[in-house]
Write a protein that holds these residues in place. Sequence first.
Motif, PDB file in Angstrom:
ATOM      1  N   UNK A 185       0.815  -1.218   0.000  1.00 25.52           N
ATOM      2  CA  UNK A 185       0.000   0.000   0.000  1.00 25.52           C
ATOM      3  C   UNK A 185       0.843   1.260   0.000  1.00 25.52           C
ATOM      4  N   UNK A 186       0.230   2.344  -0.524  1.00 28.00           N
ATOM      5  CA  UNK A 186       0.834   3.670  -0.374  1.00 28.00           C
ATOM      6  C   UNK A 186       0.674   4.063   1.096  1.00 28.00           C
ATOM      7  N   UNK A 187       1.746   4.557   1.668  1.00 26.73           N
ATOM      8  CA  UNK A 187       1.763   4.716   3.119  1.00 26.73           C
ATOM      9  C   UNK A 187       1.795   6.187   3.511  1.00 26.73           C
ATOM     10  N   UNK A 188       0.640   6.704   3.934  1.00 24.25           N
ATOM     11  CA  UNK A 188       0.522   8.109   4.321  1.00 24.25           C
ATOM     12  C   UNK A 188       0.711   8.272   5.831  1.00 24.25           C
ATOM     13  N   UNK A 189       1.644   9.134   6.212  1.00 24.87           N
ATOM     14  CA  UNK A 189       1.855   9.397   7.647  1.00 24.87           C
ATOM     15  C   UNK A 189       0.591   9.956   8.284  1.00 24.87           C
ATOM     16  N   UNK A 190      -0.169  10.768   7.509  1.00 27.21           N
ATOM     17  CA  UNK A 190      -1.358  11.384   8.111  1.00 27.21           C
ATOM     18  C   UNK A 190      -2.455  10.362   8.408  1.00 27.21           C
ATOM     19  N   UNK A 191      -2.325   9.158   7.904  1.00 20.67           N
ATOM     20  CA  UNK A 191      -3.257   8.074   8.263  1.00 20.67           C
ATOM     21  C   UNK A 191      -2.580   7.132   9.261  1.00 20.67           C
ATOM     22  N   UNK A 192      -1.706   7.716  10.101  1.00 21.65           N
ATOM     23  CA  UNK A 192      -0.982   6.875  11.063  1.00 21.65           C
ATOM     24  C   UNK A 192      -0.134   5.840  10.344  1.00 21.65           C
ATOM     25  N   UNK A 193       0.378   6.239   9.182  1.00 23.82           N
ATOM     26  CA  UNK A 193       1.181   5.323   8.350  1.00 23.82           C
ATOM     27  C   UNK A 193       0.356   4.070   8.061  1.00 23.82           C
ATOM     28  N   UNK A 194      -0.915   4.292   7.626  1.00 28.43           N
ATOM     29  CA  UNK A 194      -1.809   3.182   7.257  1.00 28.43           C
ATOM     30  C   UNK A 194      -2.063   2.257   8.464  1.00 28.43           C
ATOM     31  N   UNK A 195      -2.265   2.880   9.615  1.00 34.00           N
ATOM     32  CA  UNK A 195      -2.328   2.163  10.898  1.00 34.00           C
ATOM     33  C   UNK A 195      -3.304   0.981  10.882  1.00 34.00           C
ATOM     34  N   UNK A 196      -4.534   1.213  10.361  1.00 37.77           N
ATOM     35  CA  UNK A 196      -5.569   0.169  10.444  1.00 37.77           C
ATOM     36  C   UNK A 196      -5.194  -1.055   9.613  1.00 37.77           C
ATOM     37  N   UNK A 197      -4.694  -0.795   8.417  1.00 36.88           N
ATOM     38  CA  UNK A 197      -4.315  -1.915   7.547  1.00 36.88           C
ATOM     39  C   UNK A 197      -3.095  -2.632   8.128  1.00 36.88           C
TER      40      UNK A 197
END
Length: 278
Positions: free
Chosen positions: A177-189
């Motif tokens: 996955x593309x990993x966005x820091x603003x999404x907690x570095x894709x925290x849920x996935x």
Amino acid sequence: MPERPSALVPDFLYGTAWKEDRTPGLTELALRMGFRGIDTANQRRHYVEGGVGQGLAAAYRAGVVTRADLFLQTKFTYQAGQDHRLPYDPAADLSTQVAQSMASSLEHLGTDHVDSYVLHGPASGQGWTDEDAEVWVAMVRQRGAGRTRLLGVSNVSLRHLEQMAAAHPEAPAFVQNRCFARLGWDRDVRSFCRDRRIAYQGFSLLTANPGVLRHPLVAGLAARGQATPAQVVFRFAQEVGMLPLTGTSDAEHMKQDLASRDLALSADEVRAIESLAG
Ligand SMILES: NC(=O)c1ccc[n+]([C@@H]2O[C@H](COP(=O)([O-])OP(=O)(O)OC[C@H]3O[C@@H](n4cnc5c(N)ncnc54)[C@H](OP(=O)(O)O)[C@@H]3O)[C@@H](O)[C@H]2O)c1
């Protein structure tokens, strides 16, 4: 039981997207610099998979590596993600398209099997569809025939993964996955993956997170370790269990990206980076 990701999976993948005519030379250079994992796709729009094969062949000829040293990963891409240069008959059913795309990948890469075969993206952003189920079953069949060791999915949400888990007895070995820091570095996935021993591959770690690269915390850690902010981000990614990708075209960056594995970050520093932006 299907094979799980293991020591045979390197701790960094070299990505071959967007390199066009430079694909053979940069693939060979990446191997010479020490990368042992190569990511590509049978999607001519963004990748030249045949050029990756040429780069591999040049490295084999020069005695840099053998096929057995490498982790080769490629992808099946739906027609909607392709341009007119398709690696399959668009009139064929999806299972046949998977078989044709795989055969073409093996020819491009000059091998009888890849190490990982990834569904480039589900058919819909909304959830796991019947098309995805058909493609996944076809991919499992390819693995049964020995054409890949492991299977993965890419560009997926938690919803995709939950629905996929409900529809199929077997989890993928990889999520990319593309990993966005603003999404907690894709925290849920990542959390879903951790619970199921799925290896999470992160891409766009630098390009999706320019604010992180400029952040004083990251800049400070880089200065302390005589490293670059990019190296701090890659080391952080490995510390939280990700398998990072880099697609750098620069020999010095290749060296730095691999050297990031030697950078020391404390558990507190890793936690601080993890909660930096979301
Ligand atoms: N599954 C998918 O849908 C998907 C989508 C996108 C990408 N990918 C995969 O992921 C790979 C990586 O793609 P990406 O999106 O992460 O972007 P990328 O192609 O790796 O681009 C990273 C950018 O960061 C720079 N960079 C790399 N290392 C650096 C360093 N140490 N210091 C400073 N700058 C550095 C690069 O510039 P220089 O070239 O100058 O170093 C480049 O501009 C792709 O090649 C592909 O294999 C998969």
